[in-house]
Scaffold this motif. Structure first.
Motif, short mmCIF file in Angstrom:
data_model
loop_
_atom_site.label_atom_id
_atom_site.label_comp_id
_atom_site.label_asym_id
_atom_site.label_seq_id
_atom_site.Cartn_x
_atom_site.Cartn_y
_atom_site.Cartn_z
N LEU A 1 33.15 45.84 29.84
CA LEU A 1 34.35 46.63 30.10
C LEU A 1 35.20 46.01 31.20
CD1 LEU A 1 32.89 50.26 29.87
CD2 LEU A 1 34.29 49.06 28.18
N ASP A 2 34.57 45.38 32.18
CA ASP A 2 35.32 44.71 33.25
C ASP A 2 36.17 43.57 32.67
OD1 ASP A 2 34.36 46.38 35.20
OD2 ASP A 2 32.83 44.97 35.94
N SER B 1 28.98 48.21 28.05
CA SER B 1 28.42 47.99 29.39
C SER B 1 29.54 47.70 30.39
CB SER B 1 27.44 46.81 29.36
OG SER B 1 28.15 45.59 29.15
N LYS B 2 29.23 47.88 31.66
CA LYS B 2 30.21 47.62 32.71
C LYS B 2 30.66 46.16 32.69
CE LYS B 2 31.08 48.15 37.68
NZ LYS B 2 31.77 46.85 37.80
N GLU B 3 29.73 45.28 32.43
CA GLU B 3 30.04 43.84 32.40
C GLU B 3 31.13 43.53 31.37
OE1 GLU B 3 27.78 39.54 31.70
OE2 GLU B 3 26.63 41.40 31.80
#
Length: 283
Positions: free
Chosen positions: A271-272, A267-269
């Motif tokens: 991966l950030d 998820s973007k969360e």
């Protein structure tokens, strides 16, 4: 005769009273039980069992330590039934643990070859694994060290006494370092200076503590420590691209929970967080 009749009457009365009292007790007990049942239904107490916590064992490359601990802080509060238990180490060593039957739910490797081996052995399902991240190989020195190193050729200088790398056979960072130094025709000449660590975090520690003048680690490891600085970034054309695959181990006893965390890591969360720690995302 009269006395006998009188005695029988008394016994009959006593028995009748005992039966009546027993009946009252039963009625009171039943009423109390019914009252408790109704109270339990109203409060919800004693009618439901607390949910069991599922412990997911995640074997992950040591270079992912800082990022995954941050991800754990975000994931567990939103999944109260899940406890993440990380087993950090060299990817090769973690691979062998899984091959030997260690209880592992997910595997996060710092090299594609370790994941491929488990897929080939049918210990990880090919459809449940993915190359997720990349990294850079760098050489680090202590922030208060005296070694003057700005390029790979400087490693042969007399003031550079020790060069630390991970064990090439089991530590991907060490394998990449050996490949790069071999390509640069420096591997053989540096053998007398080599100090090997069991994983990339131990190599970092060698430099932090002054037990090595220079160490080869990932960019993400260099960013995690204020005691080291990057001396130079290794030419990426001298070693294979660094890839971090993640996968669900077939023998997991918590498949749904393992797959949920596997999905969350993409998820973007999540991966950030990896990007914040120096990783790059593979498309």
């Amino acid at each position: 005769m009269f006395k006998q009749v009188k005695m029988c009457v008394r016994l009959s009365i006593i028995m009748a009273l005992m039966v009546a009292l027993a009946g009252c007790g039963a009625v009171q007990n039943k009423a109390a039980t019914s009252s408790m049942d109704r109270q339990g239904q109203r409060t919800g107490a004693s009618t439901s069992k607390p949910a069991e916590t599922v412990e997911l064992i995640v074997s992950a490359a040591a270079s992912m330590t800082s990022a995954l601990k941050d991800i754990q802080k975000a994931y567990e509060p939103n999944h109260p039934g899940i406890k993440l238990n990380f087993n950090f180490g060299a990817s090769g060593a973690l691979q062998h643990q899984i091959e030997q039957g260690a209880p592992v739910d997910l595997f996060l490797s710092a090299a594609a070859k370790n994941m491929k081996a488990l897929v080939d052995e049918q210990l990880v399902d090919a459809s449940q694994q993915k190359k997720l991240l990349s990294n850079e190989l760098v050489a680090v020195v202590s922030t208060d060290g005296k070694a003057k190193v700005t390029k790979a050729a400087d490693l042969t200088r007399d003031d550079v006494r020790t060069v630390a790398i991970g064990i090439p056979e089991s530590v991907p960072a060490g394998g990449y370092a050996k490949e790069a130094l071999t390509s640069l025709k420096l591997w053989d000449s540096l053998q007398s200076k080599m100090v090997q660590g069991k994983d990339v975090r131990q190599v970092l520690q060698y430099v932090e503590t002054g037990n090595a003048d220079v160490g080869f680690v990932y960019q993400s490891d260099a960013l995690s420590s204020h005691k080291v600085k990057v001396a130079f970034t290794v030419d990426p054309t001298t070693y294979k691209r660094i890839e971090y695959p993640i996968g669900v181990v077939k023998a997991t006893q918590h498949r749904k929970e393992a797959e949920d965390f596997y999905t969350y890591l993409q998820s973007k969360e999540a991966l950030d967080v990896f990007v914040k720690y120096g990783f790059s995302v593979l498309n």
